[in-house]
Design a protein around this motif. Sequence first.
Motif, PDB file in Angstrom:
ATOM      1  N   TYR A 191       0.826  -1.209   0.000  1.00  0.00           N
ATOM      2  CA  TYR A 191       0.000   0.000   0.000  1.00  0.00           C
ATOM      3  C   TYR A 191       0.861   1.260   0.000  1.00  0.00           C
ATOM      4  O   TYR A 191       0.565   2.232  -0.717  1.00  0.00           O
ATOM      5  CB  TYR A 191      -0.928   0.008   1.212  1.00  0.00           C
ATOM      6  CG  TYR A 191      -2.153  -0.857   1.058  1.00  0.00           C
ATOM      7  CD1 TYR A 191      -3.145  -0.532   0.141  1.00  0.00           C
ATOM      8  CD2 TYR A 191      -2.324  -2.001   1.834  1.00  0.00           C
ATOM      9  CE1 TYR A 191      -4.276  -1.328  -0.007  1.00  0.00           C
ATOM     10  CE2 TYR A 191      -3.455  -2.797   1.698  1.00  0.00           C
ATOM     11  CZ  TYR A 191      -4.423  -2.460   0.775  1.00  0.00           C
ATOM     12  OH  TYR A 191      -5.545  -3.244   0.623  1.00  0.00           O
ATOM     13  N   LEU A 192       1.923   1.277   0.797  1.00  0.00           N
ATOM     14  CA  LEU A 192       2.789   2.452   0.858  1.00  0.00           C
ATOM     15  C   LEU A 192       3.396   2.752  -0.504  1.00  0.00           C
ATOM     16  O   LEU A 192       3.460   3.914  -0.926  1.00  0.00           O
ATOM     17  CB  LEU A 192       3.886   2.244   1.900  1.00  0.00           C
ATOM     18  CG  LEU A 192       3.446   2.100   3.354  1.00  0.00           C
ATOM     19  CD1 LEU A 192       4.664   1.871   4.244  1.00  0.00           C
ATOM     20  CD2 LEU A 192       2.660   3.314   3.830  1.00  0.00           C
ATOM     21  N   ASP A 193       3.867   1.720  -1.190  1.00  0.00           N
ATOM     22  CA  ASP A 193       4.455   1.905  -2.516  1.00  0.00           C
ATOM     23  C   ASP A 193       3.447   2.511  -3.489  1.00  0.00           C
ATOM     24  O   ASP A 193       3.777   3.428  -4.256  1.00  0.00           O
ATOM     25  CB  ASP A 193       4.962   0.571  -3.062  1.00  0.00           C
ATOM     26  CG  ASP A 193       6.250   0.116  -2.402  1.00  0.00           C
ATOM     27  OD1 ASP A 193       6.963   0.969  -1.834  1.00  0.00           O
ATOM     28  OD2 ASP A 193       6.552  -1.095  -2.446  1.00  0.00           O
ATOM     29  N   MET A 194       2.225   1.997  -3.466  1.00  0.00           N
ATOM     30  CA  MET A 194       1.205   2.509  -4.384  1.00  0.00           C
ATOM     31  C   MET A 194       0.828   3.952  -4.050  1.00  0.00           C
ATOM     32  O   MET A 194       0.714   4.803  -4.935  1.00  0.00           O
ATOM     33  CB  MET A 194      -0.032   1.611  -4.356  1.00  0.00           C
ATOM     34  CG  MET A 194       0.191   0.249  -4.975  1.00  0.00           C
ATOM     35  SD  MET A 194      -1.355  -0.690  -5.176  1.00  0.00           S
ATOM     36  CE  MET A 194      -1.799  -1.009  -3.461  1.00  0.00           C
ATOM     37  N   LEU A 195       0.640   4.232  -2.773  1.00  0.00           N
ATOM     38  CA  LEU A 195       0.216   5.571  -2.375  1.00  0.00           C
ATOM     39  C   LEU A 195       1.298   6.614  -2.640  1.00  0.00           C
ATOM     40  O   LEU A 195       0.989   7.764  -2.986  1.00  0.00           O
ATOM     41  CB  LEU A 195      -0.158   5.575  -0.891  1.00  0.00           C
ATOM     42  CG  LEU A 195      -1.414   4.783  -0.524  1.00  0.00           C
ATOM     43  CD1 LEU A 195      -1.507   4.621   0.994  1.00  0.00           C
ATOM     44  CD2 LEU A 195      -2.668   5.472  -1.059  1.00  0.00           C
ATOM     45  N   ALA A 196       2.554   6.238  -2.492  1.00  0.00           N
ATOM     46  CA  ALA A 196       3.653   7.179  -2.696  1.00  0.00           C
ATOM     47  C   ALA A 196       3.779   7.616  -4.154  1.00  0.00           C
ATOM     48  O   ALA A 196       4.413   8.632  -4.448  1.00  0.00           O
ATOM     49  CB  ALA A 196       4.971   6.568  -2.223  1.00  0.00           C
ATOM     50  N   LYS A 197       3.162   6.883  -5.066  1.00  0.00           N
ATOM     51  CA  LYS A 197       3.251   7.220  -6.489  1.00  0.00           C
ATOM     52  C   LYS A 197       2.245   8.282  -6.908  1.00  0.00           C
ATOM     53  O   LYS A 197       2.342   8.843  -8.005  1.00  0.00           O
ATOM     54  CB  LYS A 197       3.048   5.955  -7.327  1.00  0.00           C
ATOM     55  CG  LYS A 197       4.174   4.946  -7.167  1.00  0.00           C
ATOM     56  CD  LYS A 197       3.889   3.655  -7.921  1.00  0.00           C
ATOM     57  CE  LYS A 197       5.014   2.649  -7.708  1.00  0.00           C
ATOM     58  NZ  LYS A 197       4.738   1.339  -8.366  1.00  0.00           N
ATOM     59  N   GLY A 198       1.280   8.577  -6.069  1.00  0.00           N
ATOM     60  CA  GLY A 198       0.256   9.555  -6.426  1.00  0.00           C
ATOM     61  C   GLY A 198       0.753  10.980  -6.303  1.00  0.00           C
ATOM     62  O   GLY A 198       1.552  11.299  -5.404  1.00  0.00           O
ATOM     63  N   GLY A 199       0.307  11.845  -7.189  1.00  0.00           N
ATOM     64  CA  GLY A 199       0.653  13.256  -7.093  1.00  0.00           C
ATOM     65  C   GLY A 199       0.110  13.846  -5.801  1.00  0.00           C
ATOM     66  O   GLY A 199      -1.062  13.649  -5.480  1.00  0.00           O
TER      67      GLY A 199
END
Length: 258
Positions: A191-199
């Motif tokens: 989840y952290l990896d995915m969320l960190a990719k958002g603007g």
Amino acid sequence: MADELVHREVAGGIATITLDSPHNRNALSAQLRGELLAALRNSIDDETVRVILLTHTGTVFCAGMDLKESRSESAENQGINEVPGLLECVRNSPKPVVAKLSGPARAGGIGIVAACDIAVAAEGATFAFSEVRIGVVPAVISVTVLPRLHARQAHELFLTGETFDAKRAEAIGLLNAAVPESELDSAVERYLDMLAKGGPNAMAATKEMLRQPRPDDVDKAFADMLRLSAEHFAGEEGQEGMRAFAEKRSPNWVPDRG
């Protein structure tokens, strides 16, 4: 000077906030509440932070209010008066907040879990709205909890105070995932990896949109959402994201996660 009960570390765009008061099951004492709120605000203000991770030491995530501090106090002096501000800070954070539980949550601790955007727990974690069993009402936490729960489940669990497991918490909408203890770290990292990719601007705007009540006027809703969408397509962040997509690279806001 009392020992610090809440620790904050920042690495790779993730602010990890750790409740560290295992002697009282990470209960929401005055000191812990103050330190937690400060850590949340510092993380929100920190431009290097993309995602906030809320976790704990010891065997319990959070046991709710510190009942020792609540005894013999008037309504005006109860620590619960500070909890709305704490829950609002989590809920209204422009940055995603993820809860990681390897142990139980009770009462106010569940209110914090419900205020987070994503919540992942080990299958051995348990939950209970234990307020009625000591003669109090789960009123403040209902603001963050009830939007997560199915109505029938909320009535049953709020009124009985029954303990329930992580799998049921997942089934009724309180958790995003209940996983084996051995898989907890990897599930949270995903989840952290995915969320960190958002603007960051897009994430903040999306969170605000998700908090809004469902519109009655569909035409107005489309107009409002069209304006919001067009602003972000034309904005600096949106343009950078589209360039990065075309150039097959990561946008400039994505942190190095190591």
